[in-house]
Structures are given as C-alpha cells and as structure tokens.
Design a protein around this motif. Structure first.
Motif, PDB file in Angstrom:
ATOM      1  N   TYR A  91       0.809  -1.212   0.000  1.00  0.00           N
ATOM      2  CA  TYR A  91       0.000   0.000   0.000  1.00  0.00           C
ATOM      3  C   TYR A  91       0.846   1.267   0.000  1.00  0.00           C
ATOM      4  CZ  TYR A  91      -3.916  -3.085   0.860  1.00  0.00           C
ATOM      5  OH  TYR A  91      -4.857  -4.079   0.743  1.00  0.00           O
ATOM      6  N   THR A 129       1.004   2.470  -3.494  1.00  0.00           N
ATOM      7  CA  THR A 129      -0.289   3.038  -3.860  1.00  0.00           C
ATOM      8  C   THR A 129      -0.432   4.442  -3.293  1.00  0.00           C
ATOM      9  OG1 THR A 129      -1.288   0.832  -3.875  1.00  0.00           O
ATOM     10  CG2 THR A 129      -2.790   2.707  -3.744  1.00  0.00           C
ATOM     11  N   GLU A 156     -12.647   5.101  -3.237  1.00  0.00           N
ATOM     12  CA  GLU A 156     -12.968   3.727  -3.629  1.00  0.00           C
ATOM     13  C   GLU A 156     -11.981   2.745  -3.015  1.00  0.00           C
ATOM     14  OE1 GLU A 156     -13.431   1.013  -7.704  1.00  0.00           O
ATOM     15  OE2 GLU A 156     -13.113   3.185  -7.839  1.00  0.00           O
ATOM     16  N   GLU A 157     -10.695   3.110  -3.027  1.00  0.00           N
ATOM     17  CA  GLU A 157      -9.671   2.243  -2.434  1.00  0.00           C
ATOM     18  C   GLU A 157      -9.886   2.113  -0.927  1.00  0.00           C
ATOM     19  OE1 GLU A 157      -6.164  -0.156  -2.558  1.00  0.00           O
ATOM     20  OE2 GLU A 157      -7.483   0.598  -4.132  1.00  0.00           O
ATOM     21  N   THR A 203     -12.613  -0.236  -0.221  1.00  0.00           N
ATOM     22  CA  THR A 203     -12.218  -1.616  -0.501  1.00  0.00           C
ATOM     23  C   THR A 203     -11.459  -2.238   0.665  1.00  0.00           C
ATOM     24  OG1 THR A 203     -12.107  -1.187  -2.878  1.00  0.00           O
ATOM     25  CG2 THR A 203     -10.879  -3.091  -2.061  1.00  0.00           C
ATOM     26  N   LEU A 218      -2.641   5.223   3.295  1.00  0.00           N
ATOM     27  CA  LEU A 218      -3.249   5.744   2.059  1.00  0.00           C
ATOM     28  C   LEU A 218      -3.615   7.217   2.169  1.00  0.00           C
ATOM     29  CD1 LEU A 218      -5.568   2.767   1.025  1.00  0.00           C
ATOM     30  CD2 LEU A 218      -3.411   3.449  -0.040  1.00  0.00           C
TER      31      LEU A 218
END
Length: 210
Positions: A165, A168, A190-191, A194, A208
C-alpha cells in the motif's frame, strides 16, 4: 485498533449467568452460548482482533475480558466487558494479562472511544501516540501501546501487510500534485472503501491518507 460499534443487546443466554453463582471456565466453554457471544463479537469486529485487527477464526481466537476476571470478577459475564482477541503470544489480550498491574482506565476501550484520536500508524509498521495530544491523552496512548504490546511482534507483521500500500499511497500523492481532486479523490475513496473490511484496515488507511 479502531472504533467499534457494540450492539447494546447482549448475546442470547449470557444474562443467565452471574458472578458469584457461575464461573466462566466451568460454564461458558461448555454451552452453545459461547457461539452466540462470538456471533455478536464478529458482527462488531468483522472477525478481527479488537486490539491489533489481525484476522481471527476458531483456531486462533479467545473471548477477552477487557477488565480482567482476576481483578474485576463482577464483570465476568458483562457483555460490555467482552471483546474478541487473537491468540498471538506476547501481544493483545495475552500480553495484557501478563504485563503486571496497571490502571484499567488508562487502556483505550474501542467500543467507547475512538482509538484513532490517540494512535497513528506508520509505513514501518510502528504505531505511536499522535503529536497533538495533551499530557493525559499521551499517557493513555503510551499505556495502551505498552499494555497490549502493539509494537512488539506486530510491528513486523504490519510492515509486511502495508508494503503493497505504500506504493499506492505514493501514486495518490503524485496524482494530488498533478491533477484536480475531482480526478483522483474518487479513486482514493474507492480504495479506502475496498480495504475497510481487511485485517489491519486502520494501518492501511493511515498509509493511504498520508
């Protein structure tokens, strides 16, 4: 460790047992009420440890008394005193029961308080007290980390879980520099949606969101 929403209705049958008349070890393990307790705990925790958020199943879990039975026997059958914890040695419920004397009021209770107000996860797998806490809050954050040993063997486990991650997060940071929020923010949301049900979701979310 993140905020949990406890169903105020206790598991079916738990009210049939009272401290002074029954004992946990002689009654709950032998009865179907134990699975009713787990059904409620799984609904609250998403089949993750209440403390470290590791995945738990029938092979690696135990019903955890937030205030220990040895120090607070009247809470043995109290629904609001029960969590589901992993069985990993030297961390979470196992370490809490072996770490010596402490004031239970110092330990963050995740169905009452939001642990994310106190704690911050990093990409190294380390969890620490947030910088903006006052002295009393910092003490509680530090004590929670110590009592549950959340930076012991768990640090390397979290580090491994977070590795994928980090890249990301770097990609989202790059996009934030180059594009308008309307182009990248929906992708980030959206991530986040999830990963919300995954083990170690709070640590992943902190990475994130930077």
């Amino acid at each position: 460790m993140h905020k949990l929403e406890r169903d105020p209705a206790p598991p079916t049958g738990l009210a049939n047992y009272q401290h002074g008349q029954h004992t946990w070890g002689s009654h709950i393990p032998k009865l179907h009420e134990r699975e009713q307790i787990w059904k409620k705990l799984d609904a609250m925790q998403g089949k993750r440890c209440a403390y470290c958020e590791a995945a738990i199943d029938k092979e690696n879990r135990h019903i955890e008394h937030f205030r220990q039975r040895s120090r607070y026997p009247q809470g043995t059958f109290a629904w609001n005193n029960l969590f589901g914890s992993c069985n990993r040695k030297n961390t979470c419920g196992d370490h809490k029961d072996r770490c010596g004397d402490y004031d239970y009021r110092d330990l963050i209770k995740p169905d009452i308080e939001d642990p994310e107000h106190y704690l911050l996860f990093s990409s190294t797998g380390t969890v620490s007290a947030r910088n903006n806490l006052d002295a009393a809050e910092r003490h509680r954050a530090d004590q929670t980390l110590r009592i549950l040993n959340l930076n012991g063997p768990l640090r390397q486990i979290r580090h491994s879980e977070l590795a994928g991650y980090v890249q990301t997060a770097e990609e989202f940071a790059r996009m934030a520099q180059e594009f308008a929020p309307s182009e990248w923010l929906p992708l980030l949301l959206e991530e986040l949606n999830t990963v919300e049900a995954l083990p170690y979701a709070t640590a992943i979310r902190h990475i994130l969101t930077g």
